[in-house]
Design a protein around this motif. Structure first.
Motif, PDB file in Angstrom:
ATOM      1  N   GLU A  25       0.837  -1.192   0.000  1.00 37.39           N
ATOM      2  CA  GLU A  25       0.000   0.000   0.000  1.00 37.39           C
ATOM      3  C   GLU A  25       0.876   1.248   0.000  1.00 37.39           C
ATOM      4  OE1 GLU A  25      -3.160   0.317  -0.264  1.00 37.39           O
ATOM      5  OE2 GLU A  25      -3.932  -1.707   0.069  1.00 37.39           O
ATOM      6  N   LYS A  28      -3.374   5.802   1.939  1.00 30.15           N
ATOM      7  CA  LYS A  28      -4.781   5.515   2.166  1.00 30.15           C
ATOM      8  C   LYS A  28      -5.564   6.815   2.254  1.00 30.15           C
ATOM      9  CE  LYS A  28      -4.029   1.140   4.561  1.00 30.15           C
ATOM     10  NZ  LYS A  28      -4.337   0.332   5.752  1.00 30.15           N
ATOM     11  N   ARG A 107     -10.972   0.516   9.259  1.00 36.02           N
ATOM     12  CA  ARG A 107     -10.194   0.282   8.043  1.00 36.02           C
ATOM     13  C   ARG A 107     -10.955  -0.665   7.128  1.00 36.02           C
ATOM     14  NH1 ARG A 107      -4.355  -1.377  10.401  1.00 36.02           N
ATOM     15  NH2 ARG A 107      -5.690  -2.612  11.782  1.00 36.02           N
ATOM     16  N   GLU A 164      -2.452   0.816  15.902  1.00 35.56           N
ATOM     17  CA  GLU A 164      -2.398   0.439  14.490  1.00 35.56           C
ATOM     18  C   GLU A 164      -3.323   1.319  13.648  1.00 35.56           C
ATOM     19  OE1 GLU A 164      -3.354  -3.650  14.158  1.00 35.56           O
ATOM     20  OE2 GLU A 164      -1.652  -4.354  15.346  1.00 35.56           O
ATOM     21  N   ASP A 168      -2.316   4.268  10.612  1.00 36.46           N
ATOM     22  CA  ASP A 168      -2.852   4.317   9.253  1.00 36.46           C
ATOM     23  C   ASP A 168      -3.586   5.622   8.985  1.00 36.46           C
ATOM     24  OD1 ASP A 168      -1.845   1.961   8.371  1.00 36.46           O
ATOM     25  OD2 ASP A 168      -3.626   0.774   8.754  1.00 36.46           O
TER      26      ASP A 168
END
Length: 314
Positions: A25, A28, A107, A164, A168
């Motif tokens: 990735e 995002k 997510r 986490e 992101d």
């Protein structure tokens, strides 16, 4: 059975390939939306998250009464908006008597809900409430430092999961190299207790240190808030394995005439054609060749004279 339609045009295929899950990735996009009822504090939180993520976020300001995270059937609209906007992470705000100033961060994987973290916002301070020199204000789109302070991020499962998700949400686009002069902001997350985290946004001020690396000072520029963990949902094992899939190791292509040795290392064989020295063309005016011929001619003349003298003496 349902018929699966495949795109026929190249433009449509390329667009679908861009939105498909990737092994690595690069960045995002964030989808920011709200529920049926919100508060003034929650609206300010969503606005400032959108401001901090400017350029990499999409915000919907209409009320959505059919979005209910953590409930079966209440995530269909989220998945539809994710597919429509190509966003891999979302922030959903709602307000109720049971859960005031509620913020759900989740997510997505392949435009399906991957995991969820629900937090309550307390002690919120907006950017306007901080006074500082506007010259050091972080620039839009700059890469941030992210610091997690406290043992809870390593020991408590809820805070591990929150760490986490926040990584992101805040880190932005992944890059390999970065200029030190472009670092002008930092997010500091401090674990106050087993279920509460203090999040603040700071600007970096570079000072002289007497060395090549400058000394950095943190100046709080806002926003800041306390995040109280309420509910969280981890992904199921099958979806986790699918999302964590990595590329298989490709077998190395065999190279001809190359071998490896434990002592000598890599050994290679080089093909050299036979050198035909006799057929090599020499230049016409070669000084070395003329000198050799002259020396050979003088040698023959000397031998002939010495032989003639020898015969006459006899």
């Amino acid at each position: 059975m349902m018929k699966i339609k495949t795109p026929k045009k190249g433009r449509v295929k390329r667009e679908l390939d861009k939105r498909a899950p990737k092994l690595v990735e690069t960045g995002k996009k964030t989808l920011i939306l709200q529920g049926t009822k919100t508060s003034g504090t929650l609206n300010s939180v969503l606005s400032e998250i959108y401001h901090l993520k400017k350029g990499g976020a999409v915000r919907f300001t209409r009320k959505n009464d059919n979005i209910r995270p953590f409930e079966s059937g209440g995530e269909t609209s989220l998945e539809f908006f994710s597919l429509k906007t190509d966003c891999s992470i979302f922030v959903y705000g709602s307000h109720s008597k049971k859960r005031p100033n509620n913020l759900v961060i989740g997510r997505m994987y392949d435009h399906h809900v991957y995991d969820l973290v629900e937090v309550g916002v307390e002690n919120f301070k907006s950017i306007e409430s901080f006074t500082y020199d506007k010259k050091i204000a972080p620039r839009v789109g700059s890469k941030p430092f992210i610091a997690f302070v406290g043992e809870g991020f390593e020991n408590v499962d809820e805070l591990k999961h929150l760490k986490e998700v926040l990584l992101d949400l805040l880190r932005g686009k992944v890059v390999e190299n970065i200029n030190l002069a472009g670092l002008d902001r930092a997010y500091v997350c401090t674990a106050i207790s087993s279920n509460k985290v203090y999040l603040t946004h700071c600007a970096l001020r570079l000072k002289k240190s007497g060395t090549v690396v400058p000394r950095m000072e943190l100046v709080e520029v806002g926003p800041s808030m306390d995040l109280v963990v309420r509910r969280h949902r981890l992904p199921n094992e099958g979806l986790r394995k699918e999302a964590m899939k990595t590329a298989k190791d490709q077998p190395k292509k065999k190279v001809k005439n190359v071998s490896s040795d434990a002592i000598q290392g890599t050994i290679g064989k080089i093909y050299i054609p036979d050198q035909k020295v006799g057929e090599m063309a020499l230049p016409n005016k070669a000084k070395g060749v003329k000198r050799e011929r002259r020396e050979a001619k003088n040698k023959d003349a000397n031998e002939h004279a010495s032989k003639k003298q020898k015969e006459e003496s006899e």
